[in-house]
Design an enzyme around this catalytic site. Structure first.
Site: not given
Length: 326
Positions: A89-90, A137-138, A155, A161, A255
């Site tokens: 995805k990156d 997106r989230r 981040r 996290r 992305c």
């Protein structure tokens, strides 16, 4: 899988380049073990620091595409390593002139997951509860489904996290009620026990390529490494992920765009769905199409073209910053 040939006494190890985060090292070690088993050669990890690892800026403000892969690719091109591993995805969707994706191993869980203090579902959080994520997106998905929650920019690595919700052994106090993370990353780190809720793909479509890895080599790579990657490649994963990434490319979206896409194969058909969100309000447009893989040489491209045309007709370019409007 056939047995690996015995290594020669003077065989040089294969050098595998990777980012230095705990997640990158964990997933790269899995690929290294697979290559070693297929070649009989030692595989050494070469740690590389990227701009995305060192910058404190939000991902969206860094431009998204390439922030986690440029330095890794440069090391591969410079001959500092023989093969590299990326979270797919990156990876930018534009093909590289000198590099190719030698393998996409079988995809892991593509879903997002919620880690909520106290273990309650997201829907039971009190109004004003703070939920952290670094993904536009989230954020858009949370704002659409739970507008009463406060979405906080996040981040850091996975442990950092998680500590924002669960605290940590160093006595850091939790300051968030929940975080949203990729289920695959938590599983690869052995932290899937922290998941309180898996978020279904239908309601929470994830980033194109989420859960998949890209094993990249220099164009023209031959020998045991090339053979090992050919064996490691998972065709259904490549077909599905190529379709998802084609949506990104045709929309000319980075992305980090507020866009979710998911594809899968079933009984000879490729199913592709995508959704574009407004980052401010969570408003969305969606499209889904299916086609028989045997009917075309480029099933991913063809399915993505249908989906993108419908998204744009519904006004996707008015919701989010996309370059593919026409």
């Amino acid at each position: 899988m056939t047995a690996a040939p015995p290594p020669t006494a003077d065989a040089a190890p294969i050098r595998l380049g990777t980012r230095g985060s705990a997640l990158a090292l964990a997933q790269s070690q899995r690929v290294a073990d697979s290559i070693a088993a297929r070649t009989g050669l030692d595989v050494e990890l070469v740690t590389i620091t990227t701009h995305g690892d060192t910058s404190p800026e939000p991902l969206a403000s860094m431009g998204g595409a390439g922030v986690f892969v440029t330095a890794v690719r440069e090391a591969l091109l410079a001959g500092e390593c023989d093969v590299v591993v990326h979270s797919l995805k990156d990876l930018p969707t534009t093909p590289h002139d000198e590099l190719v994706i030698g393998a996409m191993p079988k995809r892991a869980d593509a879903r997002d997951a919620a880690v909520v203090g106290g273990g309650v579902p997201l829907a039971e959080l009190a109004p004003g509860a703070r939920v952290g994520t670094g993904s536009p997106r989230r954020r858009a998905q949370l704002r659409r489904r739970f507008p009463e929650l406060e979405v906080v920019e996040l981040r850091g690595n996975v442990d950092t996290r998680l500590a924002r919700v669960l605290g940590d052994r160093e006595g850091v106090a939790a300051d968030l009620e929940a975080v949203i993370l990729a289920a695959a990353g938590l599983e690869r780190l052995g932290r899937d026990d922290a998941i309180t809720e898996h978020l279904g793909i239908d309601g929470w479509p994830t980033a194109p390529g989420q859960g998949a890895l890209a094993v990249e080599v220099r164009r023209g790579t031959r020998g045991p490494l090339a053979s090992a990657l050919q064996s490691l490649d998972h065709g259904p994963t490549r077909t599905a992920v190529d379709a998802e990434r084609a949506v990104l490319r045709l929309l000319e979206a980075g992305c980090s765009a507020p866009l979710g896409a998911h594809a899968f194969l079933d009984d000879g058909m490729l199913f592709l769905a995508a959704r574009v969100y407004s980052p401010e309000t969570g408003e969305q447009v969606s499209s889904a199409h299916a086609l028989y893989v045997a009917d075309t040489r480029t099933p991913g491209e063809d399915a993505a073209a249908l989906v993108v045309d419908e998204l744009l007709r519904q006004g996707a370019a008015d919701l989010a910053p996309l370059g593919g409007a026409r």
